[in-house]
Design a protein around this motif. Sequence first.
Motif, PDB file in Angstrom:
ATOM      1  N   ASN A 147       0.840  -1.398  -0.159  1.00  0.00           N
ATOM      2  CA  ASN A 147      -0.023   0.048  -0.014  1.00  0.00           C
ATOM      3  C   ASN A 147       0.616   1.162   0.019  1.00  0.00           C
ATOM      4  O   ASN A 147       1.691   1.251   0.732  1.00  0.00           O
ATOM      5  N   GLY A 148       0.492   2.394  -0.868  1.00  0.00           N
ATOM      6  CA  GLY A 148       1.303   3.336  -0.590  1.00  0.00           C
ATOM      7  C   GLY A 148       0.416   4.528  -1.065  1.00  0.00           C
ATOM      8  O   GLY A 148      -0.816   4.498  -1.164  1.00  0.00           O
ATOM      9  N   GLN A 149       0.833   5.858  -1.317  1.00  0.00           N
ATOM     10  CA  GLN A 149      -0.106   6.934  -1.866  1.00  0.00           C
ATOM     11  C   GLN A 149       0.825   7.859  -2.675  1.00  0.00           C
ATOM     12  O   GLN A 149       2.291   8.027  -2.684  1.00  0.00           O
ATOM     13  N   ILE A 150       0.192   8.634  -3.447  1.00  0.00           N
ATOM     14  CA  ILE A 150       0.692   9.418  -4.531  1.00  0.00           C
ATOM     15  C   ILE A 150       0.144  10.822  -4.028  1.00  0.00           C
ATOM     16  O   ILE A 150      -1.118  11.184  -4.106  1.00  0.00           O
ATOM     17  N   GLN A 185       4.869  13.639  -3.892  1.00  0.00           N
ATOM     18  CA  GLN A 185       5.645  12.261  -3.889  1.00  0.00           C
ATOM     19  C   GLN A 185       4.643  11.720  -5.013  1.00  0.00           C
ATOM     20  O   GLN A 185       3.807  10.760  -4.988  1.00  0.00           O
ATOM     21  N   PRO A 186       5.031  12.004  -6.498  1.00  0.00           N
ATOM     22  CA  PRO A 186       4.322  11.829  -7.571  1.00  0.00           C
ATOM     23  C   PRO A 186       4.496  10.403  -8.114  1.00  0.00           C
ATOM     24  O   PRO A 186       3.846   9.953  -8.933  1.00  0.00           O
ATOM     25  N   TYR A 187       5.524   9.597  -7.433  1.00  0.00           N
ATOM     26  CA  TYR A 187       5.787   8.313  -7.732  1.00  0.00           C
ATOM     27  C   TYR A 187       6.487   7.483  -6.634  1.00  0.00           C
ATOM     28  O   TYR A 187       6.884   8.159  -5.739  1.00  0.00           O
ATOM     29  N   GLN A 188       6.220   6.436  -6.699  1.00  0.00           N
ATOM     30  CA  GLN A 188       6.912   5.228  -5.636  1.00  0.00           C
ATOM     31  C   GLN A 188       7.349   4.139  -6.380  1.00  0.00           C
ATOM     32  O   GLN A 188       6.627   3.759  -7.719  1.00  0.00           O
ATOM     33  N   VAL A 225       7.200   1.154 -11.389  1.00  0.00           N
ATOM     34  CA  VAL A 225       6.926   2.848 -11.029  1.00  0.00           C
ATOM     35  C   VAL A 225       5.459   2.848 -11.022  1.00  0.00           C
ATOM     36  O   VAL A 225       4.636   2.748 -11.988  1.00  0.00           O
ATOM     37  N   ALA A 226       5.137   3.032  -9.608  1.00  0.00           N
ATOM     38  CA  ALA A 226       3.688   3.366  -9.430  1.00  0.00           C
ATOM     39  C   ALA A 226       3.516   5.105  -9.509  1.00  0.00           C
ATOM     40  O   ALA A 226       4.082   5.679  -8.419  1.00  0.00           O
ATOM     41  N   SER A 227       2.598   5.549 -10.320  1.00  0.00           N
ATOM     42  CA  SER A 227       2.756   7.186 -10.626  1.00  0.00           C
ATOM     43  C   SER A 227       1.147   7.529 -10.785  1.00  0.00           C
ATOM     44  O   SER A 227       0.202   6.618 -10.105  1.00  0.00           O
TER      45      SER A 227
END
Length: 702
Positions: A334-337, A341-344, A410-412
Amino acid sequence: MLSKIARLLPLIALLLVTLPALAQEGGRVLAPGTPVSGILNESAIVQVYTLEGQANQVLSVLASNEIGVPLALILTDASGNALAQVVDTEVTGTSTLSGITLPEDGLYYVTVFKAGGVQSVSEVTFTLALTLDAAGTQPAATAEPTTEAVTPEATGEQPATAEATLDFGQVVTTSGMQISLTWNSTDDLDLEVRDPVGGSLYWETPTVASGGALSGNINQGCEVTTAQSPTESATWSPGGVPTGSYEVIVYFQESCAGNNPVTFTVTPTIDGVALTPIEATLLPTQTFVGSFRIAGDGSGTINPLRGVVSDDLPASAAEIIAGAQPIELGAFVNGQITTSQPYQAYRFSAAANDLVTISMNADTGSLDPFLFLLDAAGNIIGTNDDLGVGATDSLISNALLPAAGDYTIVASRYAKALGGTEGAYTLSLNTQATDLPEAFLNLPRGLLEVRLLWNSNADLQLLVRDSSGNAVFDDSPTIRSGGTLAAAGNVNCTVPTGTPFSYIYWPTNTPPRPGSYEVEVWFQNECNDPAPVSFNLYVTYNGREIFSDTAQPLVGDRYLTSFTIQADGTALPSEGGIITGIDSLNYQSELENALPISATEPRNGSITFDNKFDLYVFSADAGSQVSISMNNTSGTLDPTLYLIGPSGILVAENDDAVAGENTNSLIADLTLPESGQYIIIATHFGALYGGTTGTYTLTLSQ
């Protein structure tokens, strides 16, 4: 914190002028055990009530309505200082200020207004009920006197910073909010505004749940145009407006007066305060993205990062790979954009020819996910924006990994660093077992590669038609442009060893020519295997996967997709699917643009990547005989004709005038079944999914 909320609500100060008078009106005084009713409408956007309280008393106020409209409540003291507020974010029709300890003896005010998203409800009747308890009986749950905040839990060693915190709340406005798009030409530009809670305000969706509404679509389709400051506006009415990030998108849909650049201005105005205008220039078909943020105190700021949308990574590949966190096959994180923080990024290891599926699903906010898959060198080998029409989550399905080693996800979000959508997400990584033979692992590499894998003994034919119209398949394993069939699985029902596969490629020393290409999969024979067939199709150009799909055809079905290799070395994929003919064409919406045709006046037209079909109409009597021909006059066009009768039923169709010899189309000597207007659909083989392009002449004989 309380003084900050006081600054959030400029409406309160305005209301203080009239509060003493309101307190004297019947029905505006709250007393414990005596509910009162009120009405909110266009002329009364807020209602204010008074109550007398003592220091250390514990107050609760319940607001409810029978139609489920979300309401907001604010408690202030006699000086206008906000003590607490609450918003019905769950849209239950009930809002409660619960367990508020009064700081001193005196007069207090309760303000009621509609929360964001209910401007479409013109009037709502509500009921207020007050409870005042003695000190010491305060419930354990105390209303927090701040706007609501959601901070998603991050796992998978994701960084958690204050800047990345997501804040979904509301502010009260006396004059609402407006975002205007203005330009100075007759060209067709479109405005889209995405709010912080997931609403997308666009000409196809002119209202959203947060309360926004879009004005008319100016210069739409270049039909009725004006160059006198054409303007499109998104408007939120006075009352509650969501806080957070707003994404503004400007589309250059169509050039109506030459392919000239157009300069435009976007001006957001929040509660009467105009932010710094955003000015930019677009070329035809380009898309611009910018954003602004409404803070908890009601102020607005423009994001300095903005520009034309591209396919670029949100940062350099080296930077992304260096900061990637580990993830295992079969795991999820789980993450957040956010704007800060435009990517993880996530790193995993895999073997050559592993099949992996990566999904990124938005959980909160407005997030519009976007996925990249990078190889160990940082090359983009897969991307996905939307997993389907109307579905903004992202999915890279059954990606075939070209080599053993490390890969980076890359999650964006849409527009990456330029974007404005924010929210929490869940990302999952899964793999699929395959039994690929040694021959598949040793296939020759090419600049253009088309792979087909399936799961049964069935004979599936893979065919690729190049930009000159020449096709490479099992009956023609090489063509002049360099296309070569290197593997043909199960051809003529040959029993496979392991997973069957077919492979067509253009060698590295023979670059494929620019133009349109078609890829066709034909389910020719079950080969005595009744198992349902499922295949995976992959198209790779210059080491980057440009198209992949999974389908489940039946015997005789033909699957078709297409892509265009452009002169700059990029490739644009098209849709793919089982050929269903006319059913895949939404021609009904274009009928008003159909051109008349007569026996004395042939028509010329063109089928392109962006124009899949043309419509023509003629009138005739029942029993009349007609012939209709569609002949290619340039390009690779493989014409196809459909004829629709006055009652809307398909009367006739034709792909090839002479099968195997003449790919022009001919409906010959047809006796018409009824009188009225007939519709001719001039298209190409495969209809929506076809890729051949060129010009044609259409002739009607009566």
